[in-house]
Design an enzyme around this catalytic site. Structure first.
Site, PDB file in Angstrom:
ATOM      1  N   HIS A  68       0.944  -1.342   0.157  1.00 41.82           N
ATOM      2  CA  HIS A  68      -0.214   0.357  -0.172  1.00 41.82           C
ATOM      3  C   HIS A  68       0.799   1.125   0.088  1.00 41.82           C
ATOM      4  O   HIS A  68       1.611   1.454   1.033  1.00 41.82           O
ATOM      5  CB  HIS A  68      -0.970  -0.442   1.024  1.00 41.82           C
ATOM      6  CG  HIS A  68      -2.428  -0.893   1.052  1.00 41.82           C
ATOM      7  ND1 HIS A  68      -3.203  -0.843   1.497  1.00 41.82           N
ATOM      8  CD2 HIS A  68      -2.199  -1.970   0.471  1.00 41.82           C
ATOM      9  CE1 HIS A  68      -4.677  -1.292   1.247  1.00 41.82           C
ATOM     10  NE2 HIS A  68      -4.122  -2.235   0.263  1.00 41.82           N
ATOM     11  N   TYR A 117      -9.579   5.610   6.771  1.00 37.53           N
ATOM     12  CA  TYR A 117      -9.529   6.952   8.287  1.00 37.53           C
ATOM     13  C   TYR A 117     -11.211   7.180   8.312  1.00 37.53           C
ATOM     14  O   TYR A 117     -10.350   8.405   8.046  1.00 37.53           O
ATOM     15  CB  TYR A 117      -8.642   6.565   9.172  1.00 37.53           C
ATOM     16  CG  TYR A 117      -7.164   5.446   9.149  1.00 37.53           C
ATOM     17  CD1 TYR A 117      -6.333   5.147   8.443  1.00 37.53           C
ATOM     18  CD2 TYR A 117      -7.272   4.923  10.846  1.00 37.53           C
ATOM     19  CE1 TYR A 117      -5.038   4.007   9.079  1.00 37.53           C
ATOM     20  CE2 TYR A 117      -6.120   4.121  10.787  1.00 37.53           C
ATOM     21  CZ  TYR A 117      -5.416   3.260   9.819  1.00 37.53           C
ATOM     22  OH  TYR A 117      -4.657   2.608  10.311  1.00 37.53           O
ATOM     23  N   PRO A 142      -4.558   1.006  18.725  1.00 39.72           N
ATOM     24  CA  PRO A 142      -4.793   0.924  17.214  1.00 39.72           C
ATOM     25  C   PRO A 142      -5.098   1.407  16.556  1.00 39.72           C
ATOM     26  O   PRO A 142      -4.223   1.051  15.020  1.00 39.72           O
ATOM     27  CB  PRO A 142      -5.825  -0.492  17.061  1.00 39.72           C
ATOM     28  CG  PRO A 142      -7.150   0.278  17.913  1.00 39.72           C
ATOM     29  CD  PRO A 142      -6.264   0.195  19.053  1.00 39.72           C
ATOM     30  N   LYS A 157       0.489   0.642  15.134  1.00 34.36           N
ATOM     31  CA  LYS A 157       1.774   0.382  15.992  1.00 34.36           C
ATOM     32  C   LYS A 157       2.258  -0.851  17.036  1.00 34.36           C
ATOM     33  O   LYS A 157       3.367  -1.036  16.664  1.00 34.36           O
ATOM     34  CB  LYS A 157       2.072   2.052  16.427  1.00 34.36           C
ATOM     35  CG  LYS A 157       2.263   2.795  15.410  1.00 34.36           C
ATOM     36  CD  LYS A 157       3.752   2.877  14.812  1.00 34.36           C
ATOM     37  CE  LYS A 157       3.592   3.904  13.509  1.00 34.36           C
ATOM     38  NZ  LYS A 157       3.184   3.144  11.923  1.00 34.36           N
ATOM     39  N   TYR A 179       3.819   7.225  10.256  1.00 36.94           N
ATOM     40  CA  TYR A 179       3.209   5.540   9.563  1.00 36.94           C
ATOM     41  C   TYR A 179       3.523   5.125   8.995  1.00 36.94           C
ATOM     42  O   TYR A 179       3.585   3.259   9.147  1.00 36.94           O
ATOM     43  CB  TYR A 179       1.726   6.576   8.689  1.00 36.94           C
ATOM     44  CG  TYR A 179       0.459   5.203   8.663  1.00 36.94           C
ATOM     45  CD1 TYR A 179      -0.593   4.942   9.385  1.00 36.94           C
ATOM     46  CD2 TYR A 179       0.827   4.610   7.682  1.00 36.94           C
ATOM     47  CE1 TYR A 179      -1.756   4.151   9.428  1.00 36.94           C
ATOM     48  CE2 TYR A 179      -0.452   3.286   7.057  1.00 36.94           C
ATOM     49  CZ  TYR A 179      -1.087   3.003   8.713  1.00 36.94           C
ATOM     50  OH  TYR A 179      -2.558   2.499   8.223  1.00 36.94           O
TER      51      TYR A 179
HETATM   52  P1  RFL Z   1       1.211 -11.125  22.190  1.00 35.66           P
HETATM   53  O1  RFL Z   1       0.624 -11.271  20.576  1.00 35.66           O
HETATM   54  O2  RFL Z   1       0.107 -11.111  23.212  1.00 35.66           O
HETATM   55  O3  RFL Z   1       1.588 -12.912  22.592  1.00 35.66           O
HETATM   56  C1  RFL Z   1       1.606 -12.797  24.045  1.00 35.66           C
HETATM   57  C2  RFL Z   1       1.525 -14.589  24.137  1.00 35.66           C
HETATM   58  O4  RFL Z   1       2.076 -15.103  25.424  1.00 35.66           O
HETATM   59  C3  RFL Z   1       1.507 -15.903  25.646  1.00 35.66           C
HETATM   60  N1  RFL Z   1       1.245 -15.984  27.653  1.00 35.66           N
HETATM   61  C4  RFL Z   1       2.129 -16.707  27.903  1.00 35.66           C
HETATM   62  N2  RFL Z   1       2.701 -18.451  28.275  1.00 35.66           N
HETATM   63  C5  RFL Z   1       3.279 -18.946  29.403  1.00 35.66           C
HETATM   64  N3  RFL Z   1       2.780 -17.692  30.432  1.00 35.66           N
HETATM   65  C6  RFL Z   1       1.824 -16.740  30.086  1.00 35.66           C
HETATM   66  N4  RFL Z   1       1.427 -16.595  31.882  1.00 35.66           N
HETATM   67  C7  RFL Z   1       1.399 -16.098  29.568  1.00 35.66           C
HETATM   68  N5  RFL Z   1       0.784 -15.040  28.943  1.00 35.66           N
HETATM   69  C8  RFL Z   1       0.282 -14.418  27.680  1.00 35.66           C
HETATM   70  C9  RFL Z   1       0.083 -15.460  25.382  1.00 35.66           C
HETATM   71  O5  RFL Z   1      -0.760 -16.655  25.285  1.00 35.66           O
HETATM   72  C10 RFL Z   1       0.520 -15.156  23.648  1.00 35.66           C
HETATM   73  O6  RFL Z   1       0.623 -16.145  22.716  1.00 35.66           O
HETATM   74  O7  RFL Z   1       2.193 -10.107  22.930  1.00 35.66           O
HETATM   75  P2  RFL Z   1       3.129  -9.933  21.287  1.00 35.66           P
HETATM   76  O8  RFL Z   1       3.980 -10.770  20.791  1.00 35.66           O
HETATM   77  O9  RFL Z   1       4.192  -8.665  21.892  1.00 35.66           O
HETATM   78  O10 RFL Z   1       2.463  -9.071  19.975  1.00 35.66           O
HETATM   79  C11 RFL Z   1       1.946  -7.613  20.634  1.00 35.66           C
HETATM   80  C12 RFL Z   1       1.120  -7.412  19.398  1.00 35.66           C
HETATM   81  O11 RFL Z   1       0.084  -9.105  19.791  1.00 35.66           O
HETATM   82  C13 RFL Z   1      -0.177  -6.071  19.714  1.00 35.66           C
HETATM   83  O12 RFL Z   1       0.901  -5.442  19.343  1.00 35.66           O
HETATM   84  C14 RFL Z   1      -0.501  -6.109  18.292  1.00 35.66           C
HETATM   85  O13 RFL Z   1      -1.855  -7.235  17.772  1.00 35.66           O
HETATM   86  C15 RFL Z   1      -1.894  -4.875  18.204  1.00 35.66           C
HETATM   87  N6  RFL Z   1      -2.442  -4.278  16.796  1.00 35.66           N
HETATM   88  C16 RFL Z   1      -2.019  -3.644  16.010  1.00 35.66           C
HETATM   89  N7  RFL Z   1      -0.370  -4.022  15.802  1.00 35.66           N
HETATM   90  C17 RFL Z   1      -0.240  -2.780  14.733  1.00 35.66           C
HETATM   91  O14 RFL Z   1       0.511  -3.324  14.514  1.00 35.66           O
HETATM   92  N8  RFL Z   1      -0.733  -3.190  13.530  1.00 35.66           N
HETATM   93  C18 RFL Z   1      -2.378  -3.565  13.431  1.00 35.66           C
HETATM   94  O15 RFL Z   1      -2.629  -3.124  13.061  1.00 35.66           O
HETATM   95  C19 RFL Z   1      -2.927  -3.721  14.484  1.00 35.66           C
HETATM   96  N9  RFL Z   1      -3.926  -3.970  14.646  1.00 35.66           N
HETATM   97  C20 RFL Z   1      -4.173  -4.909  17.304  1.00 35.66           C
HETATM   98  C21 RFL Z   1      -4.979  -4.731  16.087  1.00 35.66           C
HETATM   99  C22 RFL Z   1      -4.335  -5.065  18.214  1.00 35.66           C
HETATM  100  C23 RFL Z   1      -5.602  -6.049  18.497  1.00 35.66           C
HETATM  101  N10 RFL Z   1      -6.385  -6.229  19.711  1.00 35.66           N
HETATM  102  C24 RFL Z   1      -7.353  -7.197  19.058  1.00 35.66           C
HETATM  103  C25 RFL Z   1      -5.551  -5.870  20.914  1.00 35.66           C
HETATM  104  C26 RFL Z   1      -6.145  -4.231  16.080  1.00 35.66           C
HETATM  105  C27 RFL Z   1      -6.595  -4.975  17.360  1.00 35.66           C
HETATM  106  C28 RFL Z   1      -7.903  -5.580  17.061  1.00 35.66           C
HETATM  107  C1  PHB Z   2      -6.136  -3.951  10.709  1.00 37.56           C
HETATM  108  O1  PHB Z   2      -6.447  -4.418   9.472  1.00 37.56           O
HETATM  109  O2  PHB Z   2      -6.986  -4.245  11.898  1.00 37.56           O
HETATM  110  C2  PHB Z   2      -6.096  -2.982  11.217  1.00 37.56           C
HETATM  111  C3  PHB Z   2      -5.504  -1.748  10.050  1.00 37.56           C
HETATM  112  C4  PHB Z   2      -4.957  -0.464  10.379  1.00 37.56           C
HETATM  113  C5  PHB Z   2      -5.109  -0.182  11.643  1.00 37.56           C
HETATM  114  C6  PHB Z   2      -5.519  -1.269  12.706  1.00 37.56           C
HETATM  115  C7  PHB Z   2      -6.052  -2.684  12.513  1.00 37.56           C
HETATM  116  O3  PHB Z   2      -4.922   1.159  12.082  1.00 37.56           O
END
Ligand code: RFL
Ligand code: PHB
Length: 389
Positions: free
Chosen positions: A72, A200, A292, A296, A384
């Site tokens: 993109h 957005y 989100p 980031k 971004y």
């Molecule tokens: P994770 O992915 O939460 O993984 C942590 C792992 O640790 C395990 N765990 C344990 N294991 C052993 N003992 C324990 N006591 C434990 N407690 C937990 C868990 O089971 C899990 O497997 O953290 P990590 O690896 O640091 O990754 C971070 C990302 O997952 C997170 O920052 C992103 O998903 C955030 N996020 C977004 N980030 C972006 O860069 N771009 C995006 O577009 C974006 N969109 C989003 C998002 C997060 C969202 N939600 C639901 C929080 C959109 C959403 C909706």
């Molecule tokens: C997504 O596709 O889940 C997504 C994309 C951009 C964002 C947050 C989430 O800023």
């Protein structure tokens, strides 16, 4: 059992760190409290910065991302019933890649398995010990038996509710937090996206985001009150609300269909300082959470991994502790810039319940300035696509 680095958490942070270490001959074991399918069932991030893509290339897990990921070159901001494109590529010379976190995690898990590296799923009561000494270890339970792994370092990659940060004495850690008075209701549907790039939208009814996972799978979000329940949001209500918040030209591009995932996520900014306590380092969501809006979270996890990997590599290769000692400072400098950007995007694009008419006009002026000033657009674009690391 003994290994060089115990990694707690098999999310993207833990898996990426484990792969980079293994590629450099550094032994590691990953422990997760849940199983592989549970981790792959979580729908999360979708946008990868170029730095994250390069790190995945370095880890040797980029083939499918390059085949299936979407390049993109821009995003659109929508307000006042119009779309305003921010040309990321023209403003920065960089682009972002749309490739879901689920796919990244899948690729990393497959690579780890193919490399014969050890992951222990369903590990209960994982606990880091003695990380303020040179002989840390981690205990856990599995199938009713207790286990201990001795190691040189522990990487806390266990997300925001993990055990690593909780294991640090309270007086050794300082936290910074902001909660936002709304959440994001997100759905995934097997329908073509509204547009070929992300939109957005700032609208009097609240924020909306049009995203995607592929050319036939869409991801959409609308801002909602924190106490809304999923049961109150039929697909029909969601599609109606989404269309109402978009300019007509974008709403006309929406293809509706049954959702196969629907969830509400609260929005929060959180940082723990420092990110290292003796031989325990916090990585990714274990140390910080961003709303989100700036896309980031996953990308910050990747930059943390990069800094920690460099520290560990230099320690084992050159016998130098300098990189490990610098980890927290290097990571936090970048973390705070992404926290600022995510907070700013969130503030600019959402409706806050207590915004008065003055605040409303300021928000409108900011958006207008942003899309008509090349300098302001370039600043958004630079953040971004991701600040360098
Ligand atoms: P994770 O992915 O939460 O993984 C942590 C792992 O640790 C395990 N765990 C344990 N294991 C052993 N003992 C324990 N006591 C434990 N407690 C937990 C868990 O089971 C899990 O497997 O953290 P990590 O690896 O640091 O990754 C971070 C990302 O997952 C997170 O920052 C992103 O998903 C955030 N996020 C977004 N980030 C972006 O860069 N771009 C995006 O577009 C974006 N969109 C989003 C998002 C997060 C969202 N939600 C639901 C929080 C959109 C959403 C909706
Ligand atoms: C997504 O596709 O889940 C997504 C994309 C951009 C964002 C947050 C989430 O800023």
């Amino acid at each position: 059992m003994r290994t060089q680095v115990v990694i707690i958490g098999s999310g993207p942070s833990g898996l990426l760190l484990g792969q980079l270490l293994a590629n450099n001959g550094i032994d590691n074991v990953i422990l997760d409290r849940v199983d592989r399918d549970y981790i792959l069932g979580r729908v999360r991030a979708g946008v990868l910065e170029q730095g994250t893509v390069e790190l995945l290339e370095e880890a040797g897990v980029s083939r499918r991302m390059h085949e299936e990921g979407l390049r993109h070159d821009g995003i659109s901001l929508a307000f006042d019933n119009r779309l305003h494109r921010i040309d990321l590529a023209a403003l920065t010379g960089k682009h972002v890649t749309v490739y879901g976190q689920t796919e990244v995690t899948h690729d990393l898990m497959d690579k780890r398995e193919a490399s014969g590296l050890s992951t222990i799923y369903d590990a209960a009561n994982v606990q880091p010990h003695e990380f303020d000494t040179d002989t840390p270890y981690v205990t856990y339970e599995k199938d009713g038996a207790s286990h201990r792994i001795d190691c040189d370092f522990i990487a806390g990659c266990d997300g925001s509710h993990g055990v690593s940060r909780r294991s640090v004495p309270q007086d050794a850690i300082r936290t910074f937090e902001r909660s936002y008075p709304f959440g994001w209701l997100g759905i995934m549907a097997e329908v073509p996206p509204a547009d070929h790039e992300l939109i957005y939208a700032n609208h009097p009814r609240g924020f909306a985001l049009c995203s995607m996972r592929s050319e036939h799978r869409s991801r959409y979000y609308v801002q909602c009150p924190l106490d809304d329940r999923i049961e109150d949001w039929s697909d029909e209500r969601f599609w109606d609300e989404l269309r109402r918040r978009l300019p007509e030209e974008a709403a006309a591009g929406i293809t509706t269909g049954p959702s196969f995932e629907k969830s509400i996520a609260p929005l929060r900014s959180f940082v723990a300082e420092p990110m290292q306590f003796g031989r325990l380092s916090l990585v990714g969501d274990a140390a910080h959470i961003v709303p989100p809006t700036g896309a980031k979270g996953l990308n910050l996890a990747a930059s943390d991994v990069h800094y920690l990997f460099e520290g560990l590599r230099d320690y084992y290769r050159d016998g130098s502790s300098a990189g490990m000692e610098a980890y927290s400072g290097r990571a936090l400098a970048r973390v705070w810039k992404a926290v600022r950007f995510s907070w700013w995007m969130t503030t600019m694009l959402h409706r806050f319940p207590d915004t008065d008419s003055f605040g409303q006009r300021i928000q409108e002026a900011e958006l207008d300035y942003l899309v008509h000033s090349q300098v302001a657009s370039a600043s958004l674009a630079e953040n971004y696509v991701g600040l360098p690391f």
